[in-house]
Design a protein around this motif. Sequence first.
Motif, PDB file in Angstrom:
ATOM      1  N   LYS A  32      29.484  20.064   8.881  1.00 34.10           N
ATOM      2  CA  LYS A  32      29.478  20.859  10.113  1.00 34.10           C
ATOM      3  C   LYS A  32      30.713  20.572  10.970  1.00 34.10           C
ATOM      4  O   LYS A  32      30.885  21.159  12.031  1.00 34.10           O
ATOM      5  CB  LYS A  32      28.214  20.555  10.944  1.00 34.10           C
ATOM      6  CG  LYS A  32      26.931  20.898  10.237  1.00 34.10           C
ATOM      7  CD  LYS A  32      26.832  22.376  10.036  1.00 34.10           C
ATOM      8  CE  LYS A  32      25.508  22.744   9.393  1.00 34.10           C
ATOM      9  NZ  LYS A  32      25.415  24.168   9.151  1.00 34.10           N
ATOM     10  N   MET A  34      31.416  17.734  12.545  1.00 33.43           N
ATOM     11  CA  MET A  34      31.038  17.026  13.773  1.00 33.43           C
ATOM     12  C   MET A  34      30.901  15.516  13.604  1.00 33.43           C
ATOM     13  O   MET A  34      30.342  14.851  14.477  1.00 33.43           O
ATOM     14  CB  MET A  34      29.707  17.587  14.283  1.00 33.43           C
ATOM     15  CG  MET A  34      29.734  19.030  14.661  1.00 33.43           C
ATOM     16  SD  MET A  34      28.098  19.461  15.279  1.00 33.43           S
ATOM     17  CE  MET A  34      28.175  21.219  15.221  1.00 33.43           C
ATOM     18  N   TYR A  37      31.734  12.998  16.461  1.00 32.25           N
ATOM     19  CA  TYR A  37      30.772  12.799  17.552  1.00 32.25           C
ATOM     20  C   TYR A  37      29.914  11.571  17.285  1.00 32.25           C
ATOM     21  O   TYR A  37      29.533  10.852  18.198  1.00 32.25           O
ATOM     22  CB  TYR A  37      29.835  14.008  17.692  1.00 32.25           C
ATOM     23  CG  TYR A  37      30.492  15.214  18.301  1.00 32.25           C
ATOM     24  CD1 TYR A  37      30.447  15.437  19.674  1.00 32.25           C
ATOM     25  CD2 TYR A  37      31.154  16.136  17.506  1.00 32.25           C
ATOM     26  CE1 TYR A  37      31.050  16.551  20.232  1.00 32.25           C
ATOM     27  CE2 TYR A  37      31.752  17.251  18.047  1.00 32.25           C
ATOM     28  CZ  TYR A  37      31.705  17.459  19.421  1.00 32.25           C
ATOM     29  OH  TYR A  37      32.308  18.550  19.971  1.00 32.25           O
ATOM     30  N   TRP A  58      31.070  19.622  24.003  1.00 30.73           N
ATOM     31  CA  TRP A  58      30.636  18.298  23.567  1.00 30.73           C
ATOM     32  C   TRP A  58      29.137  18.133  23.797  1.00 30.73           C
ATOM     33  O   TRP A  58      28.416  17.677  22.914  1.00 30.73           O
ATOM     34  CB  TRP A  58      31.402  17.202  24.320  1.00 30.73           C
ATOM     35  CG  TRP A  58      31.051  15.837  23.802  1.00 30.73           C
ATOM     36  CD1 TRP A  58      31.693  15.149  22.828  1.00 30.73           C
ATOM     37  CD2 TRP A  58      29.943  15.019  24.204  1.00 30.73           C
ATOM     38  NE1 TRP A  58      31.062  13.948  22.592  1.00 30.73           N
ATOM     39  CE2 TRP A  58      29.977  13.853  23.426  1.00 30.73           C
ATOM     40  CE3 TRP A  58      28.929  15.161  25.132  1.00 30.73           C
ATOM     41  CZ2 TRP A  58      29.053  12.831  23.549  1.00 30.73           C
ATOM     42  CZ3 TRP A  58      27.982  14.146  25.257  1.00 30.73           C
ATOM     43  CH2 TRP A  58      28.056  12.994  24.479  1.00 30.73           C
ATOM     44  N   GLU A  61      27.183  20.221  21.161  1.00 29.25           N
ATOM     45  CA  GLU A  61      27.237  19.712  19.790  1.00 29.25           C
ATOM     46  C   GLU A  61      26.584  18.336  19.669  1.00 29.25           C
ATOM     47  O   GLU A  61      25.944  18.033  18.661  1.00 29.25           O
ATOM     48  CB  GLU A  61      28.678  19.729  19.280  1.00 29.25           C
ATOM     49  CG  GLU A  61      29.147  21.174  19.110  1.00 29.25           C
ATOM     50  CD  GLU A  61      30.536  21.335  18.537  1.00 29.25           C
ATOM     51  OE1 GLU A  61      31.285  20.334  18.442  1.00 29.25           O
ATOM     52  OE2 GLU A  61      30.877  22.474  18.168  1.00 29.25           O
ATOM     53  N   ASN A  62      26.690  17.510  20.699  1.00 36.33           N
ATOM     54  CA  ASN A  62      25.995  16.225  20.697  1.00 36.33           C
ATOM     55  C   ASN A  62      24.482  16.463  20.660  1.00 36.33           C
ATOM     56  O   ASN A  62      23.762  15.812  19.902  1.00 36.33           O
ATOM     57  CB  ASN A  62      26.385  15.400  21.929  1.00 36.33           C
ATOM     58  CG  ASN A  62      25.685  14.063  21.953  1.00 36.33           C
ATOM     59  OD1 ASN A  62      25.920  13.217  21.111  1.00 36.33           O
ATOM     60  ND2 ASN A  62      24.811  13.890  22.940  1.00 36.33           N
TER      61      ASN A  62
END
Length: 191
Positions: A32, A34, A37, A58, A61-62
Amino acid sequence: MADDKLQVNTTKLDGTNYSYWSHGMKNFIMGKGMWNYVICITISTVESQETEADVAKWDKENAQILTWFHNSAQTTIGMKFSKYSTSKQVLDYLKTMCLESNLANQYELEMSICSASQKDKSIQEFYNEMTTYWDQLALMDPSDLQLLDSYTKHQEKQHLVQFLMALRDQFEPFRGAILHRSSLPSVDGAI
């Protein structure tokens, strides 16, 4: 096509399968785009250097990663995530919690390997059983060890010996022929 934003690793974290679960989660989150993160980017980093839109991205997505963690863990484990606000904090917590119990899991896997026996299974069925144990143990190895060629060769030799030891007595001539070769094959080669 359905939105796959909430689809996640199908293996549920149950406290005993952290190595396998974390491998699948890492691949899923990397797919993805990510993974940063989880390993390094914090909201304070984003807030100090970026725009409001970046902070909002952020946060979104977090939260998505936190949802994936919740969806891929048993409820009793997932409930403990609520005290954390970042995916990095959750992963750090899981590493601490689960890796402490990894020695017990490693012990169980090693015992399973030691007590394994071909019995009435075909060579392929028994090989598949042993491979499952070896693969689970390999997930517990530090990643830097897996990069060492000498470690990999040692593991292959160990797997061959474990496999040969557990074969039925009728394979004694085969076992002897393999063990007396100057250049040992991998288990795959021996099969």
